[in-house]
Write a protein that holds these residues in place. Structure first.
Motif, PDB file in Angstrom:
ATOM      1  N   ALA A  14      44.558  29.914  35.762  1.00 21.30           N
ATOM      2  CA  ALA A  14      45.042  31.257  36.062  1.00 21.30           C
ATOM      3  C   ALA A  14      45.912  31.758  34.916  1.00 21.30           C
ATOM      4  O   ALA A  14      45.817  32.908  34.494  1.00 21.30           O
ATOM      5  N   LEU A  38      42.630  44.012  41.022  1.00 25.89           N
ATOM      6  CA  LEU A  38      41.921  42.728  41.123  1.00 25.89           C
ATOM      7  C   LEU A  38      40.469  42.940  41.542  1.00 25.89           C
ATOM      8  O   LEU A  38      39.584  42.244  41.063  1.00 25.89           O
ATOM      9  N   GLY A  65      37.513  41.773  39.467  1.00 29.71           N
ATOM     10  CA  GLY A  65      36.535  40.899  40.106  1.00 29.71           C
ATOM     11  C   GLY A  65      35.135  41.356  39.756  1.00 29.71           C
ATOM     12  O   GLY A  65      34.243  40.555  39.495  1.00 29.71           O
ATOM     13  N   ARG A 123      34.356  40.327  36.439  1.00 29.04           N
ATOM     14  CA  ARG A 123      34.338  38.876  36.235  1.00 29.04           C
ATOM     15  C   ARG A 123      33.213  38.183  36.974  1.00 29.04           C
ATOM     16  O   ARG A 123      33.195  36.965  37.069  1.00 29.04           O
ATOM     17  N   LEU A 152      41.444  32.430  42.522  1.00 30.27           N
ATOM     18  CA  LEU A 152      41.849  33.834  42.411  1.00 30.27           C
ATOM     19  C   LEU A 152      43.217  34.065  43.059  1.00 30.27           C
ATOM     20  O   LEU A 152      44.044  34.824  42.555  1.00 30.27           O
ATOM     21  N   GLU A 166      45.939  32.981  40.854  1.00 33.54           N
ATOM     22  CA  GLU A 166      46.181  33.984  39.826  1.00 33.54           C
ATOM     23  C   GLU A 166      47.128  35.067  40.337  1.00 33.54           C
ATOM     24  O   GLU A 166      48.102  35.415  39.669  1.00 33.54           O
ATOM     25  N   SER A 167      46.847  35.572  41.541  1.00 32.36           N
ATOM     26  CA  SER A 167      47.694  36.661  42.023  1.00 32.36           C
ATOM     27  C   SER A 167      49.095  36.147  42.377  1.00 32.36           C
ATOM     28  O   SER A 167      50.088  36.853  42.202  1.00 32.36           O
ATOM     29  N   GLY A 227      45.998  39.334  46.678  1.00 34.90           N
ATOM     30  CA  GLY A 227      44.930  38.501  46.151  1.00 34.90           C
ATOM     31  C   GLY A 227      43.828  38.194  47.140  1.00 34.90           C
ATOM     32  O   GLY A 227      42.696  37.918  46.754  1.00 34.90           O
ATOM     33  N   SER A 249      39.628  38.465  46.494  1.00 39.91           N
ATOM     34  CA  SER A 249      39.011  37.179  46.216  1.00 39.91           C
ATOM     35  C   SER A 249      37.974  36.847  47.280  1.00 39.91           C
ATOM     36  O   SER A 249      36.965  36.207  47.000  1.00 39.91           O
TER      37      SER A 249
END
Lengths: 867, 113
Positions: free
Chosen positions: A84, A364, A368, A371, A392, A395-396, A454, A458
């Motif tokens: 992350a 995000l 996303g 990604r 994910l 990461e958040s 997140g 995700s």
């Protein structure tokens, strides 16, 4: 359980050692087996080969061993955090925007929570403060709390059913004089029971004795710690010395500890002497009653008890019919008015955080989509869906923790600022600060925000359909996935806009109310007017001597260079106002009364509309003259000439009749108060031992102050002056509290608007990026640039309008919490709603316009190559 | 090398504990000892031994320390802990009871029911 966790942790931290040992162990096994095989007749090389084959897949067993050790979960976590971190570093722009957004949201909440915690939640710093209550009088038909009378106190004390201890106090303005200075402040006159009630004892000396509370008792004073430090440099032999208050000597009998300054920043306490006049004991509602509940007695029981106490008082004093008694916990009393405001602001901070979360979620989701390729590769390589979600989320959470750290820094600064600047406006600011509770709160919010922001994106990202991706050979989620995501972003932006709308409506209401309150004409010109308080010394006892003193002072002051005019009065506007019973046209009425000297109206630039100003011939010996304001003229002589009419003051000691000689323009006495019927009586025809010098200067008044003082002292070198200020300062101090409220909520609304702007911008910009190809095709096929512009703006506008509608509806329901802070408008004031809506629309349009312009300027040829 | 007699689930742990109860052993030694005490009837996939050993250590039934083996090599020796000894006794009793019950059930003739 704990042992297991410890084992796992050890395993994690000693991972490299464990790995190498595992290696060594398995290799030793194979070698041992090979030795055995060699002994049974195989050649060495063949024996080793066989041993390896028999053993099976070394890597597989190693992995099973690691699992058996239980390090996998933590290992994956460390890996996630690393990953992350790397991903955030690879897109610093995104990370920066997200972290700053979260920092704003979290900082706003930490600041507000520390205010709520310090002011509303913490118990007061007194001994067992939950037992403390304040007792008020109530009167049928009046909503507010009214001060109690001595009779109420005596009855409550003597019945003693619910209270261990009861104390009565009142404020008394007095002038403290030393050889060098005169100072005017409020002292607290109190019963001796106040100190035992709070469980405090003097650090030096003693409490008041019962005889000192009797009429004619010795004049004594107890000093607060800071007053003792300031005036006696903390010298112990201050005890027994005398100080001069209102020209009388008082003996210092005690010094209180530094921690005690009840009710508020008290300088000194004097014994309260009960009025001996029986008629006033019950009717004089001018005191505050504090009581300590007996252990186990609830406030409701105390209230019931007070009802019967009030009945006893009414029985004894029939004039008190319709009066009652009411108890309020001391904490509620101290913070009561601020409670709704602080909670509203905490709500506002919550809104800002939700908007921030929605923004991050939006970003995000967009990320996303970009990604998908990376996630698809991870899924093909065997990552589970859970693992992707966890990655994910990590990461958040990483971003929210960074945001929390940054926001906390901001909050430390903001709380420090509020503590410093809000000291006069908020109660209990000495409690403010960032402590472990507040750190815990921030951490909790950060976790919540990280998960909130997140989780949605995700969940969506991990649903990637591998088959589609592999078949089409392009990273795509299929049409349906795309639509679902765009709908999600649409909802997020609409929610942001709705929340921002509610905050904007709230601040618009406060702002409008503030202008209602402070706008309009004052009726006089306060600029460049300096005020000097003069408590006359005892030698000016007779009205003649007083008038002579003021006459001489004014003459000297007017001759100071830079002074354009000067006058004197008893209570200037925005300092206070006095009311007296008067008889006008045969009726007894309450009038606002001010007693100025000559040139008063000229100095303050109040127009004389009819009749004349006070003249040089009006003096103590001549007939008494009065001037009234327009409101009074309208109220009593709507169609007649008031000049020459008479007004009587039955309560004034000097019996007499005042004749009206002039009418002047209305002036405001305080913001938020309607202009009252006011009458001005000439100071020289009235005995007064206190005057406020008002001096209008040509330039900034501060520079002239020494000259003005000198002019006063040229009349009487021994006359002391008690503090100076300017009229602008007085007016400012009446304005600053509502202004502070307005700015505080306004700051939150501005923050919300900024975040919503970013949100809408991001949606529109992302939409354009996603459709660069499509837009290129449209342009190539002959679409007009305006069409493209409109298409993009529509994207943002739709979400905005939906959010706006939602927000206006929400505001309708929510803004009534501001009711008690609004002046002159209702919580449903249409103009405020319209202004908020306009601000939102304008902001959203701006946010959409930039990406739209970029889309319209696309070069079709270049954009077709974009894929 | 397919084992003649497959292990019942859960029996590997029991066999390891039994093997080690007779004295500290390294991994390969455990394997050989199980072969000896079962008269060669029970064969274990060699690599599968190690995850089981690691698990037993984590459960606190075995403890491991590094020492020197009979052929003068560094090796990791496993021995029973007090908890392991208790666990072995318990499991062995349970197993014997179960085995007896199953044997008697399987030995029953139709007319005896």
């Amino acid at each position: 359980m704990f042992r297991d966790l410890l084992f796992r942790l050890q395993a994690l931290f000693r991972r490299s050692r464990i790995e190498s040992e595992m290696d060594e162990e398995l290799r030793a096994h194979i070698r041992n087996r090979a030795d055995d095989l060699e002994r049974s007749g195989f050649p060495r090389a063949e024996a080793e080969r066989r041993a390896r084959v028999e053993f099976g897949g070394v890597e597989r067993f190693k992995q099973e061993c690691r699992e058996a050790l239980g390090t996998r979960f933590l290992e994956a976590l460390v890996q996630d955090v690393r990953l992350a971190f790397r991903m955030l570093r690879n897109s610093p722009g995104f990370a920066l925007v997200a972290i700053l957004t979260l920092a704003l949201g979290l900082g706003a909440n930490t600041t507000m929570f520390s205010l709520v915690d310090g002011i509303l939640l913490r118990p007061l710093h007194y001994y067992d403060s939950s037992e403390l209550v304040q007792v008020w009088s109530t009167q049928r038909g009046r909503a507010q709390q009214i001060a109690v009378s001595p009779a109420d106190y005596l009855a409550t004390r003597d019945r003693g059913a619910s209270f261990q201890q009861v104390a009565l106090y009142t404020f008394s303005q007095l002038v403290y004089t030393t050889r060098h200075k005169a100072e005017s402040f409020f002292a607290v006159k109190t019963t001796a029971s106040l100190f035992p009630l709070f469980h405090v004892k003097p650090i030096l000396g003693r409490n008041f004795t019962p005889t000192e509370e009797q009429p004619g008792g010795r004049r004594v004073a107890i000093l607060s710690y800071h007053f003792w430090q300031e005036n006696f440099a903390g010298n112990r032999n201050a005890l027994g010395k005398t100080i001069t208050l209102d020209h009388e000597p008082y003996v210092i009998v005690g010094i209180m500890p530094a921690s005690f300054d009840f009710p508020v920043k008290t300088n000194l306490w004097l014994p309260l002497v009960m009025p001996s006049d029986q008629s006033r004991v019950a009717s004089w509602h001018g005191f505050t009653m504090i009581a300590r509940l007996k252990p186990g007695v609830t406030i409701d029981q105390a209230r019931a008890d007070l009802r019967s106490t009030a009945e006893l008082v009414t029985e004894q004093y029939p004039s008190q019919r319709g009066w009652g008694l009411q108890a309020v916990s001391l904490l509620d009393q101290v913070v009561g008015h601020e409670r709704a405001l602080l909670l509203a602001l905490l709500g506002a901070a919550g809104f800002v955080l939700l908007i921030a979360c929605a923004n991050i979620a939006g970003l995000l989701v967009a990320r996303g989509m970009r990604r998908q390729k990376e996630i698809a590769i991870r899924l093909t390589l065997g990552a589970t869906r859970r693992r992707i979600i966890r990655l994910l989320l990590t990461e958040s959470l990483l971003m929210s923790m960074a945001g929390a750290a940054l926001g906390l820094g901001g909050a430390v600064w903001a709380v420090g600022f509020l503590k410093h600047a809000g000291g006069a406006l908020l109660p209990r600011t000495e409690n403010l600060g960032i402590d472990p509770r507040i750190l815990g709160f921030t951490l909790f919010l950060a976790l919540l925000a990280g998960v909130l922001a997140g989780l949605l994106p995700s969940l969506g990202a991990s649903k990637l359909d591998l088959n589609v991706w592999l078949k089409e050979g392009v990273p795509g989620m299929g049409v349906f996935g795309h639509m679902r995501r765009e709908r999600l972003r649409f909802v997020l932006v609409a929610v942001e806009v709705a929340l921002a709308t509610v905050l904007l409506v709230g601040s618009a209401l406060l702002l409008r109310s503030f202008y209602r309150l402070t706008g309009g004409t004052l009726g006089f010109d306060p600029h460049n007017v300096v005020e000097v308080n003069i408590p006359l010394s005892r030698q000016y006892k007779s009205p003649a001597a007083q008038a002579m003193f003021f006459r001489n002072v004014l003459e000297r002051v007017r001759s100071v260079r830079g002074v354009s005019s000067a006058t004197v009065t008893n209570v200037p506007p925005f300092v206070g106002s006095m009311f007296e019973i008067a008889v006008v046209r045969g009726r007894e009425v309450s009038l606002q009364v001010e007693t100025p000297g000559p040139s008063y109206f000229r100095t303050l630039k109040i127009p004389v509309l009819r009749g004349r100003d006070f003249g040089p011939d009006d003096s103590l010996g001549t007939p008494k003259v009065a001037i009234i304001n327009q409101t009074m003229e309208r109220r009593f002589w709507p169609h007649k000439n008031p000049l020459g009419q008479e007004v009587k003051f039955p309560n004034k000691p000097a019996e007499g009749i005042w004749r009206i000689v002039g009418v002047v323009g209305d002036t405001r006495a305080l913001f938020g108060q309607p202009v009252q019927a006011e009458i001005y009586l000439l100071l020289y025809q009235q005995p007064s031992d206190y005057g406020v010098l008002l001096v209008r200067t040509e330039r900034k008044p501060a520079n002239l102050l020494p000259m003005i003082r000198k002019a006063v002292w040229s009349v009487d070198r021994s006359q002391l002056l008690a503090g100076a200020s300017t009229m602008d300062q007085d007016i400012w101090s009446d304005k600053v509290e509502p202004l502070f409220r307005t700015l505080l909520l306004g700051a939150y609304a501005a923050l919300a608007l900024l975040l919503a702007l970013i949100g809408v911008y991001a949606v529109a910009a992302f939409w354009v990026t996603q459709r660069t190809h499509e837009i290129g095709v449209r342009l190539a096929l002959g679409a007009q640039r305006e069409d493209v512009l409109g298409m993009v703006v529509r994207q943002g506008a739709l979400a905005t309008v939906a959010g706006l509608a939602l927000g206006l509806g929400g505001a309708w329901g929510v803004t009534r919490v501001l009711q008690s802070y609004l002046y002159g408008i209702r919580p449903t004031d249409p103009l405020s709603y319209a202004a908020a809506a306009a601000a939102i629309l304008l902001t959203a349009l701006t946010a959409c316009y930039l990406p739209a312009r970029r889309a319209a300027r696309l070069d079709p040829a270049a954009s077709l190559r974009y894929e | 090398m397919a084992p003649d007699t497959r292990l019942l689930p859960g029996t590997l742990d029991l066999l390891i504990l039994k093997a080690v109860s007779l004295g500290p052993l390294h991994g390969y030694g455990i394997l050989v000892r199980i072969g000896q005490i079962s008269g060669g009837a029970l064969l274990i996939e060699q690599g599968a031994l190690y995850p089981a050993l690691f698990r037993l250590v984590r459960q606190g039934l075995l403890k491991a320390k590094w020492g020197i083996s009979e052929n003068n090599r560094r090796a990791k020796f496993y021995e029973l802990t007090a908890a392991g000894r208790k666990h072995l006794r318990q499991e062995a009793d349970d197993w014997n009871r179960l085995a007896a019950a199953i044997a008697s059930a399987l030995g029953t003739q139709p007319e005896e029911v």
